[in-house]
Design a protein around this motif. Structure first.
Motif, PDB file in Angstrom:
ATOM      1  N   ASP A  58       0.974  -0.959  -0.081  1.00  0.00           N
ATOM      2  CA  ASP A  58       0.011  -0.151   0.422  1.00  0.00           C
ATOM      3  C   ASP A  58       1.017   1.218   0.353  1.00  0.00           C
ATOM      4  OD1 ASP A  58      -2.122   1.877   0.390  1.00  0.00           O
ATOM      5  OD2 ASP A  58      -2.518   1.475   2.040  1.00  0.00           O
ATOM      6  N   CYS A  59       1.150   1.779  -0.943  1.00  0.00           N
ATOM      7  CA  CYS A  59       1.865   3.151  -1.452  1.00  0.00           C
ATOM      8  C   CYS A  59       1.448   3.786  -2.158  1.00  0.00           C
ATOM      9  CB  CYS A  59       3.231   2.355  -1.810  1.00  0.00           C
ATOM     10  SG  CYS A  59       3.362   2.008  -3.142  1.00  0.00           S
ATOM     11  N   PRO A  60       1.592   5.030  -2.422  1.00  0.00           N
ATOM     12  CA  PRO A  60       1.173   5.815  -3.314  1.00  0.00           C
ATOM     13  C   PRO A  60       1.586   5.196  -4.611  1.00  0.00           C
ATOM     14  CG  PRO A  60       2.331   7.272  -1.322  1.00  0.00           C
ATOM     15  CD  PRO A  60       2.401   6.318  -1.160  1.00  0.00           C
ATOM     16  N   ARG A  61       0.866   6.044  -5.671  1.00  0.00           N
ATOM     17  CA  ARG A  61       1.775   6.139  -7.186  1.00  0.00           C
ATOM     18  C   ARG A  61       2.188   7.315  -7.235  1.00  0.00           C
ATOM     19  NH1 ARG A  61      -1.172   2.196 -10.072  1.00  0.00           N
ATOM     20  NH2 ARG A  61      -2.605   0.888  -8.687  1.00  0.00           N
ATOM     21  N   PRO A  62       3.866   7.464  -7.758  1.00  0.00           N
ATOM     22  CA  PRO A  62       4.100   8.538  -7.796  1.00  0.00           C
ATOM     23  C   PRO A  62       3.540   9.336  -9.168  1.00  0.00           C
ATOM     24  CG  PRO A  62       6.420   6.830  -8.465  1.00  0.00           C
ATOM     25  CD  PRO A  62       4.488   6.475  -7.623  1.00  0.00           C
ATOM     26  N   GLY A  63       3.802  10.981  -9.787  1.00  0.00           N
ATOM     27  CA  GLY A  63       4.051  11.054 -11.203  1.00  0.00           C
ATOM     28  C   GLY A  63       3.110  10.767 -11.542  1.00  0.00           C
ATOM     29  N   VAL A  64       3.122   9.724 -13.198  1.00  0.00           N
ATOM     30  CA  VAL A  64       1.999  10.199 -14.050  1.00  0.00           C
ATOM     31  C   VAL A  64       1.239   9.039 -14.165  1.00  0.00           C
ATOM     32  CG1 VAL A  64       3.152  11.641 -15.769  1.00  0.00           C
ATOM     33  CG2 VAL A  64       4.221   9.195 -15.505  1.00  0.00           C
ATOM     34  N   LEU A  65       2.784   7.902 -12.738  1.00  0.00           N
ATOM     35  CA  LEU A  65       2.308   6.492 -12.952  1.00  0.00           C
ATOM     36  C   LEU A  65       0.505   6.319 -12.246  1.00  0.00           C
ATOM     37  CD1 LEU A  65       5.008   4.338 -10.961  1.00  0.00           C
ATOM     38  CD2 LEU A  65       4.096   4.263 -13.354  1.00  0.00           C
ATOM     39  N   ALA A  66       0.165   7.380 -11.350  1.00  0.00           N
ATOM     40  CA  ALA A  66      -1.062   7.737 -10.437  1.00  0.00           C
ATOM     41  C   ALA A  66      -2.398   7.764 -11.688  1.00  0.00           C
ATOM     42  CB  ALA A  66      -1.448   8.615  -9.618  1.00  0.00           C
ATOM     43  N   GLN A  67      -1.695   8.336 -12.697  1.00  0.00           N
ATOM     44  CA  GLN A  67      -2.729   8.239 -13.999  1.00  0.00           C
ATOM     45  C   GLN A  67      -3.011   6.726 -14.869  1.00  0.00           C
ATOM     46  OE1 GLN A  67      -4.010  10.856 -14.237  1.00  0.00           O
ATOM     47  NE2 GLN A  67      -3.615  11.309 -12.514  1.00  0.00           N
ATOM     48  N   VAL A  68      -1.625   5.731 -14.268  1.00  0.00           N
ATOM     49  CA  VAL A  68      -2.370   4.581 -15.463  1.00  0.00           C
ATOM     50  C   VAL A  68      -2.870   3.300 -14.570  1.00  0.00           C
ATOM     51  CG1 VAL A  68      -0.432   2.615 -16.824  1.00  0.00           C
ATOM     52  CG2 VAL A  68       0.463   5.190 -16.300  1.00  0.00           C
ATOM     53  N   VAL A  69      -3.868   2.779 -15.018  1.00  0.00           N
ATOM     54  CA  VAL A  69      -5.322   1.929 -14.274  1.00  0.00           C
ATOM     55  C   VAL A  69      -3.996   0.072 -14.415  1.00  0.00           C
ATOM     56  CG1 VAL A  69      -6.597   0.972 -14.479  1.00  0.00           C
ATOM     57  CG2 VAL A  69      -6.427   2.986 -15.806  1.00  0.00           C
ATOM     58  N   GLY A  70      -4.316   0.184 -13.005  1.00  0.00           N
ATOM     59  CA  GLY A  70      -3.059  -0.835 -12.193  1.00  0.00           C
ATOM     60  C   GLY A  70      -3.659  -1.817 -11.806  1.00  0.00           C
ATOM     61  N   ILE A  71      -2.817  -2.982 -10.914  1.00  0.00           N
ATOM     62  CA  ILE A  71      -3.298  -3.785 -10.450  1.00  0.00           C
ATOM     63  C   ILE A  71      -2.787  -4.138  -8.878  1.00  0.00           C
ATOM     64  CG2 ILE A  71      -4.715  -5.356 -12.179  1.00  0.00           C
ATOM     65  CD1 ILE A  71      -2.171  -7.200 -11.045  1.00  0.00           C
ATOM     66  N   ASP A  72      -3.207  -4.674  -7.667  1.00  0.00           N
ATOM     67  CA  ASP A  72      -3.341  -4.443  -6.305  1.00  0.00           C
ATOM     68  C   ASP A  72      -3.217  -6.212  -5.985  1.00  0.00           C
ATOM     69  OD1 ASP A  72      -4.632  -1.938  -4.705  1.00  0.00           O
ATOM     70  OD2 ASP A  72      -2.813  -1.982  -6.233  1.00  0.00           O
ATOM     71  N   LEU A  73      -1.905  -6.274  -5.764  1.00  0.00           N
ATOM     72  CA  LEU A  73      -1.531  -7.712  -5.697  1.00  0.00           C
ATOM     73  C   LEU A  73      -1.509  -8.402  -4.559  1.00  0.00           C
ATOM     74  CD1 LEU A  73       1.267  -8.447  -8.440  1.00  0.00           C
ATOM     75  CD2 LEU A  73      -1.034  -9.018  -8.491  1.00  0.00           C
ATOM     76  N   PHE A  74      -1.542  -7.234  -3.718  1.00  0.00           N
ATOM     77  CA  PHE A  74      -0.451  -7.585  -2.241  1.00  0.00           C
ATOM     78  C   PHE A  74      -1.767  -7.350  -0.585  1.00  0.00           C
ATOM     79  CE2 PHE A  74      -1.090  -2.510  -2.370  1.00  0.00           C
ATOM     80  CZ  PHE A  74      -2.135  -3.028  -1.227  1.00  0.00           C
ATOM     81  N   ASP A  75      -3.006  -7.655  -1.193  1.00  0.00           N
ATOM     82  CA  ASP A  75      -4.183  -7.605  -0.316  1.00  0.00           C
ATOM     83  C   ASP A  75      -4.993  -9.027  -0.683  1.00  0.00           C
ATOM     84  OD1 ASP A  75      -4.624  -5.753  -2.414  1.00  0.00           O
ATOM     85  OD2 ASP A  75      -6.307  -4.529  -1.841  1.00  0.00           O
ATOM     86  N   ARG A  76      -4.273  -9.531  -1.359  1.00  0.00           N
ATOM     87  CA  ARG A  76      -5.406 -10.747  -1.716  1.00  0.00           C
ATOM     88  C   ARG A  76      -4.915 -12.038  -1.683  1.00  0.00           C
ATOM     89  NH1 ARG A  76      -6.878  -7.360  -6.585  1.00  0.00           N
ATOM     90  NH2 ARG A  76      -7.207  -5.992  -4.253  1.00  0.00           N
ATOM     91  N   PRO A  77      -5.711 -12.902  -1.546  1.00  0.00           N
ATOM     92  CA  PRO A  77      -4.710 -14.144  -1.819  1.00  0.00           C
ATOM     93  C   PRO A  77      -4.477 -14.917  -2.773  1.00  0.00           C
ATOM     94  CG  PRO A  77      -7.175 -14.619  -0.601  1.00  0.00           C
ATOM     95  CD  PRO A  77      -6.940 -13.122  -1.340  1.00  0.00           C
ATOM     96  N   ARG A  78      -3.206 -15.841  -2.642  1.00  0.00           N
ATOM     97  CA  ARG A  78      -2.360 -15.994  -3.875  1.00  0.00           C
ATOM     98  C   ARG A  78      -2.723 -16.449  -4.717  1.00  0.00           C
ATOM     99  NH1 ARG A  78       1.902 -19.368  -3.518  1.00  0.00           N
ATOM    100  NH2 ARG A  78       1.149 -19.655  -1.247  1.00  0.00           N
TER     101      ARG A  78
END
Length: 203
Positions: free
Chosen positions: A111-131
């Motif tokens: 859980d961390c901020p998205r720096p710069g233009v990365l905040a505008q790129v749609v991404g996914i989170d892997l850290f808060d869900r089962p394998r």
């Protein structure tokens, strides 16, 4: 799968489908991501496996940036501070600033901020869900990036009222009439009609 590019077009001159960009603090995540992608049939370049003793690190990174169809940014607070990580993800972004070819896949591993233009790129989170869910979402993101497809589900969405537990019964402000039809009730009128009777009974 391996030879497809954005929007279903071949990735001309690409030696790899994905270049996994990460910092050493997130090596475990990078290797897990690379393994899942290779198991699914993609060609992956990842420093931990491909830049072995005797190889030229700078040349390998340059090859990864230039000759990979897409870059997977393994995003964490440490990665956001990394000079080399920033160079790598920015190179992918500059090559596709509007995201039309989906050249930059952002995968947050904490859980961390998205720096710069990365905040505008749609991404996914892997850290808060089962394998299994993390793996499924990673491979789904990779598939959408490679094929250029939409994320439309294969089955119709559930009717929202059913999902909210409303199936022809009583809701706030409604009364079920015979036949299951809902009749709107004006609560203000009900209160006004009840108050005179109450005053009369108490007089």
């Amino acid at each position: 799968m391996a030879n497809e590019g954005g929007a279903g077009e071949p990735a001309e001159g690409a030696a790899w489908d994905f270049f996994v960009s990460y910092t050493q603090a997130d090596r475990a995540w990078a290797e897990w991501i690379a393994w899942q992608l290779e198991e699914a049939g993609y060609r992956v370049l990842v420093q931990a496996w491909d830049l072995v003793p005797g190889s030229n690190w700078a040349h390998g990174m340059d090859e990864g940036i230039r000759r990979s169809a897409r870059t997977v940014a393994v995003l964490s607070a440490a990665y956001a501070r990394s000079v080399f990580g920033t160079v790598e993800w920015r190179a992918a972004w500059v090559a596709d600033p509007l995201g039309e070819r989906r050249k930059l896949l952002v995968t947050r591993v904490e859980d961390c901020p998205r720096p710069g233009v990365l905040a505008q790129v749609v991404g996914i989170d892997l850290f808060d869900r089962p394998r299994d869910r993390a793996r499924a979402e990673l491979l789904r993101a990779a598939e959408l990036a490679v094929t250029g497809a939409r994320a439309k589900p294969p089955t119709p969405p559930e009717f929202p009222a059913d999902a909210a537990g409303v199936a022809g019964g009583v809701r706030v402000g409604d009364v079920s009439a015979p036949g299951g039809q809902a009749v709107g009730v004006n609560l203000g009128q009900v209160v006004q009609s009840w108050l005179p009777q109450t005053r009369h009974e108490n007089s």
